[in-house]
Design a protein around this motif. Structure first.
Motif: not given
Length: 125
Positions: A48-69
């Motif tokens: 998972a990744g998150i930009i400086w403001s928290g305004g955009r997050t990105t997840y691997a398909d394998s963790v989408k819906g289960r993990f939150t950054i």
């Protein structure tokens, strides 16, 4: 910049863990932050990744819906909330910092400039 990951442990399948990554320095709020994981004999994979403001997050398909950054810039900390854990989530989890505030390369390990020491997550079946 030093990054210290914590919060790993042993949990049963279906359980939850929250990882934290504390960053030193006063420029944390301008970094893109990421979580990666690595299992024995495998490459380090993006989680998972998150930009400086928290305004955009990105997840691997394998963790989408289960993990939150998420991140708290006032505390110089980025978090990874992991729910519905599966045995295949077992790995050493690493946090990383990219000095680019609004990186579009969050899934690329080579884009990151600083890495933490890793924390072990073990999910039993």
């Amino acid at each position: 910049v030093q990054l210290q990951a914590s919060g790993g442990g042993l949990v049963q399948a279906g359980g939850s863990l929250r990882l934290s990554c504390l960053a030193s320095g006063r420029t944390f709020s301008s970094y893109t932050m990421g979580w990666f994981r690595q299992s024995p004999g495998k490459e380090r994979d993006f989680v998972a990744g998150i930009i400086w403001s928290g305004g955009r997050t990105t997840y691997a398909d394998s963790v989408k819906g289960r993990f939150t950054i998420s991140r708290d810039n006032a505390k110089n900390t980025v978090y990874l909330q992991m729910n519905s854990l599966k045995p295949e989530d077992t790995a050493v989890y690493y946090c990383a910092a990219d000095i680019t505030p609004d990186s579009w390369a969050v899934a690329r390990a080579a884009a990151y400039h600083y890495w933490g020491q890793g924390t072990q997550v073990t999910v039993s079946s």
